[in-house]
Write a protein that holds these residues in place. Sequence first.
Motif, PDB file in Angstrom:
ATOM      1  N   GLN A 112      15.216 -10.681 -40.623  1.00  0.00           N
ATOM      2  CA  GLN A 112      15.113 -11.300 -39.194  1.00  0.00           C
ATOM      3  C   GLN A 112      15.236 -10.115 -37.976  1.00  0.00           C
ATOM      4  OE1 GLN A 112      18.660 -13.940 -38.637  1.00  0.00           O
ATOM      5  NE2 GLN A 112      17.792 -14.940 -36.992  1.00  0.00           N
ATOM      6  N   GLU A 126      22.365 -15.778 -32.469  1.00  0.00           N
ATOM      7  CA  GLU A 126      21.291 -16.249 -33.481  1.00  0.00           C
ATOM      8  C   GLU A 126      21.573 -15.922 -35.030  1.00  0.00           C
ATOM      9  OE1 GLU A 126      17.135 -15.511 -31.421  1.00  0.00           O
ATOM     10  OE2 GLU A 126      18.447 -13.760 -30.857  1.00  0.00           O
ATOM     11  N   LYS A 173      24.186 -18.689 -36.306  1.00  0.00           N
ATOM     12  CA  LYS A 173      23.660 -19.877 -36.411  1.00  0.00           C
ATOM     13  C   LYS A 173      22.553 -19.992 -37.436  1.00  0.00           C
ATOM     14  CE  LYS A 173      20.913 -23.367 -33.582  1.00  0.00           C
ATOM     15  NZ  LYS A 173      20.414 -23.831 -32.193  1.00  0.00           N
ATOM     16  N   ARG A 174      21.752 -19.183 -37.877  1.00  0.00           N
ATOM     17  CA  ARG A 174      20.977 -19.095 -38.754  1.00  0.00           C
ATOM     18  C   ARG A 174      21.448 -19.122 -40.275  1.00  0.00           C
ATOM     19  NH1 ARG A 174      16.438 -15.102 -41.514  1.00  0.00           N
ATOM     20  NH2 ARG A 174      15.662 -16.736 -42.637  1.00  0.00           N
ATOM     21  N   ASP A 184      24.834 -19.570 -40.586  1.00  0.00           N
ATOM     22  CA  ASP A 184      25.954 -20.568 -40.717  1.00  0.00           C
ATOM     23  C   ASP A 184      27.180 -19.756 -40.977  1.00  0.00           C
ATOM     24  OD1 ASP A 184      27.336 -23.656 -42.271  1.00  0.00           O
ATOM     25  OD2 ASP A 184      27.581 -22.849 -40.165  1.00  0.00           O
ATOM     26  N   GLU A 234      10.793 -26.326 -41.161  1.00  0.00           N
ATOM     27  CA  GLU A 234      12.005 -25.243 -41.561  1.00  0.00           C
ATOM     28  C   GLU A 234      11.613 -24.321 -42.539  1.00  0.00           C
ATOM     29  OE1 GLU A 234      14.749 -24.960 -39.734  1.00  0.00           O
ATOM     30  OE2 GLU A 234      14.006 -26.583 -38.331  1.00  0.00           O
ATOM     31  N   LYS A 265       8.945 -22.044 -40.670  1.00  0.00           N
ATOM     32  CA  LYS A 265       9.735 -20.814 -40.035  1.00  0.00           C
ATOM     33  C   LYS A 265      10.374 -20.019 -40.527  1.00  0.00           C
ATOM     34  CE  LYS A 265      10.383 -24.363 -36.188  1.00  0.00           C
ATOM     35  NZ  LYS A 265      11.459 -25.116 -35.277  1.00  0.00           N
ATOM     36  N   SER A 266      11.033 -20.338 -41.559  1.00  0.00           N
ATOM     37  CA  SER A 266      11.574 -19.275 -42.378  1.00  0.00           C
ATOM     38  C   SER A 266      10.791 -18.081 -43.000  1.00  0.00           C
ATOM     39  CB  SER A 266      12.498 -19.829 -43.543  1.00  0.00           C
ATOM     40  OG  SER A 266      13.147 -18.806 -44.457  1.00  0.00           O
ATOM     41  N   ILE A 298       9.372 -15.999 -39.849  1.00  0.00           N
ATOM     42  CA  ILE A 298      10.251 -14.975 -39.602  1.00  0.00           C
ATOM     43  C   ILE A 298       9.882 -13.766 -40.481  1.00  0.00           C
ATOM     44  CG2 ILE A 298      12.779 -14.067 -39.758  1.00  0.00           C
ATOM     45  CD1 ILE A 298      13.459 -16.708 -38.880  1.00  0.00           C
TER      46      ILE A 298
END
Length: 323
Positions: free
Chosen positions: A13, A24, A27-28, A30, A96, A99-100, A103
Motif C-alpha cells: 500500500q 488510511e 481503516k484499510r 481495521d 472491493e 480496488k485491492s 493498490i
Amino acid sequence: MNRLNRLTAILTQLQSKRHITAEEISKRFDISLRTVYRDVRALEEAGVPLTGETGKGYALVEGYRLPPVMFDEKEAYSLLLAEKVIEQFTDREISERFKSALIKIKSVLKDRQKYALDHLDQQVAFYSKDIHDSNRNEQVIQGILSGLADNSVLQFNYTSFLKEENTSRAVEPVGMYYSKENWYLIAYCKLREDYRTFRIDRIRNLEIGEAIFNTNHPTLKAYLKKMEEGHELTKIVIQMEPSFVKYIDTQKYNHGFVLQETIGQKVQLTFMVGSLEYFARWVISLADIINVIQPKALSDRLEVLLTTMIKKLKEGGQTQEAN
C-alpha cells in the motif's frame, strides 16, 4: 490476517501512492493507530526506507520497488478508467477486490505516475451505467488524460452538435466524465474565452501542445455547480422512501443523475438537467412518491401538469357519459 501478511500488505500500500496516512492504513486493515505505528516501526527496523511528514503521512524513498514491473503513461491512465468502470458495473464485493488488486498494481508506479493518478481521480467521473462502444474514441481519450495529468494545452478540431459547425480549438482541460452514452470534456476554451463542454466523439485531430498552463481551474464537482449558477444546467433535488428507489434505479441515469445520498430516513437524489420541462414530464409518473426539494419551478410545473391532466380526465369522463 497475521502480522507478516499485514506488514507485506502495508508495504504494498505504501508503494501505491506518494503518501499514505496512518489513518488510511488503520481503516484499510481495521487496526488501531497504535498498531499502525508499531507495524511501521517494524518495517523500518527491517530496512524499508520510510519517511514521515506531518500532515502528509508516510512515504517510501523514491526508487524503492518490490516487483520488477513498470507501466508507461497510457497504461497508468487506463488503470484509472478501469477503476471507474468497475465501480459502476460490478457488485460491491467485486469492486472491493478490484480496488485491492489495483493498490498492488499502483505500487510499482513511479512517483510522477502516482501523482498523476491521484490528480486525475478528481477529474474523471462516470454518471451513467450505459456504455456504448461506438461512441468511444480511445486515442482522443488518452490524449485528454495526458493533458489533464500534465496541465497541457490541447488542440483539436470540433464539430458542434446543433449547428454542425467545424472550428479549431485550443483548450485547457478541466475534467472528463461519461454520461448518457457519451464521454464529455470540460475545458477552458481560448477561442470562446470561457468554459465549455465538448462531446468527445465530435473531437478530431487532437494534439497535446507544448504549452503548460498554471490556471487554478475548478474541480469537476465545482464546475457542475458553476454550470448550475450560470443557468446552463438546472440542479434538481428530490427525496423518496428507500423502498421506492428501485422504480427509477435504471432510468435515473438517462435524466441527469449525479448523486444519491441518505438524508435521515429518506433517499435524496440530485440531478443536473438541461431541460426542466423534459425532467418534469418524466418525473410526473412518480409524483405520488417523491418530494421536490428544489427548485420551486419544478414543483410549480408539476402542479400545472397534474391540474391539466385531472381536467382532461374529467372532460373525458363527461364525454363518455354523454355518449
